[in-house]
Design an enzyme around this catalytic site. Structure first.
Site, mmCIF file in Angstrom:
data_model
loop_
_atom_site.group_PDB
_atom_site.id
_atom_site.type_symbol
_atom_site.label_atom_id
_atom_site.label_comp_id
_atom_site.label_asym_id
_atom_site.label_seq_id
_atom_site.Cartn_x
_atom_site.Cartn_y
_atom_site.Cartn_z
ATOM 1 N N HIS A 129 -2.496 3.755 -7.688
ATOM 2 C CA HIS A 129 -1.427 4.080 -6.871
ATOM 3 C C HIS A 129 -0.222 5.142 -7.491
ATOM 4 C CE1 HIS A 129 2.384 4.574 -4.234
ATOM 5 N NE2 HIS A 129 1.398 5.205 -3.834
ATOM 6 N N GLU A 162 0.038 -5.716 -2.795
ATOM 7 C CA GLU A 162 -0.151 -4.135 -2.315
ATOM 8 C C GLU A 162 1.300 -3.176 -3.347
ATOM 9 O OE1 GLU A 162 -0.925 -2.552 1.678
ATOM 10 O OE2 GLU A 162 -1.326 -5.123 2.229
ATOM 11 N N HIS A 184 2.778 -0.820 -5.348
ATOM 12 C CA HIS A 184 3.519 0.923 -5.068
ATOM 13 C C HIS A 184 3.696 1.421 -6.433
ATOM 14 C CE1 HIS A 184 1.562 1.139 -0.870
ATOM 15 N NE2 HIS A 184 1.980 -0.025 -0.943
ATOM 16 N N GLU A 191 4.387 -4.279 -2.028
ATOM 17 C CA GLU A 191 4.228 -3.917 0.042
ATOM 18 C C GLU A 191 4.582 -5.458 0.588
ATOM 19 O OE1 GLU A 191 3.880 -2.274 3.344
ATOM 20 O OE2 GLU A 191 4.259 -1.115 2.103
#
Length: 303
Positions: free
Chosen positions: A224, A264, A266, A281
């Site tokens: 990402h 998660e 980012h 996240e």
């Protein structure tokens, strides 16, 4: 690896940077807040007064404040290191500012993902917007290049764009269909580096448009964000795999699994001491110390 609880689940740590005050500043995209993590683990949170404004990427501005994109509100925000916040409206609430960086001209440059625009904002709030030639390109993150231009990832166009400070745009198509680049950064080697969330790869593009790709062992890892360290390492987040990935200067790929489920990761940033930070996240900030980062991750951790 250290994990710091910085928000409740659902607040959504997203963008992250190390500020000029030594604190780790991050956005809470779902809560509409900006946070600061101190070296001792203390967390401060600053409400922006717009709970659904969607602050995304954050960066240090040329004025010593933190600047960030408010994706849902169509605004660019500014917060001082003592927590005083302000914001500036763009051409419309639906433009969706996403990435933001400090440019070589002393202004902030940002992308408008829903409007196919790249924008420039001075520290006193004057905005100029430049159109991209590709409709529906979904410009994601943006960085200042070594050539005095801005470079941004065109997620839906499988391309990277170079934007000169006068607004002239050159688009470089990427060789792998479905790459879907999101994160982009300037490397210590004088090239630009990006991650393809769709293609499961790290890419390198020179200022004249030559591309080299480094496929991940886990092509479904959905990388990402990416950032460069002064030692030549490239650090990136593997959102779907729950890992912090690293590309060594010699081309070897490795990864550090994040403990626990649904991490998660980012945004990612490297501090002046070499420590690596990632926004998770699930409400945490992960920190790899400089010593851990210097050890290097084994390639087996990537698969």
């Amino acid at each position: 690896m250290e994990l710091f609880d910085v928000a409740e689940r659902g607040a959504g740590p997203y963008g992250i940077t190390v500020g000029p005050d030594g604190g780790v500043w991050f956005t809470l995209v779902h809560a509409g807040e900006i946070g600061r993590l101190a070296a001792d683990g203390t967390v401060r949170r600053f409400a922006l007064g717009r709970p659904r404004c969607g602050p995304s990427v954050i960066t240090t501005g040329p004025d010593g404040a933190l600047w960030f994109a408010e994706m849902n509100a169509g605004r660019i925000g500014r917060i001082t290191v003592d927590g005083q916040a302000a914001s500036f409206a763009l051409s419309g609430p639906g433009v969706g500012p996403g990435g933001i960086t400090t440019g070589p001209d002393g202004a902030l440059w940002f992308t408008e993902v829903n409007a196919d625009l790249v924008g420039r904002i001075t520290v006193d709030g004057e905005v100029t917007e430049y159109p991209l030639p590709s409709a529906g390109a979904f410009p994601a993150m943006i960085t200042a290049g070594p050539d005095g231009a801005l470079w941004c990832a065109l997620n839906q166009a499988d391309a990277v764009a170079r934007v000169a400070v006068d607004g002239t745009v050159t688009v470089h198509r990427l060789p792998t269909e479905g790459t879907a680049p999101v994160g982009i950064t300037a490397g210590a080697d004088g090239a630009l580096w990006y991650v393809g969330i769709g293609g499961g790869l790290v890419g390198r593009i020179t200022v004249d448009g030559r591309v080299t790709e480094y496929p991940l062992a886990d092509r479904a890892a959905r990388p990402h964000a990416i950032t460069a360290a002064p030692d030549g390492r490239l650090w990136f987040t593997e959102w779907a795999a729950g890992r912090i990935g690293v590309l060594e200067p010699d081309g070897r790929l490795g990864g550090y699994p994040l403990p626990g489920p649904a991490a998660e990761p980012h945004g990612i940033a490297v501090g002046p001491d070499g420590a690596v930070y990632a926004a998770l996240e699930r409400g945490q900030i992960a920190r790899l110390t400089a010593a851990e980062a210097a050890e290097g991750a084994p390639p087996a951790a990537q698969g």
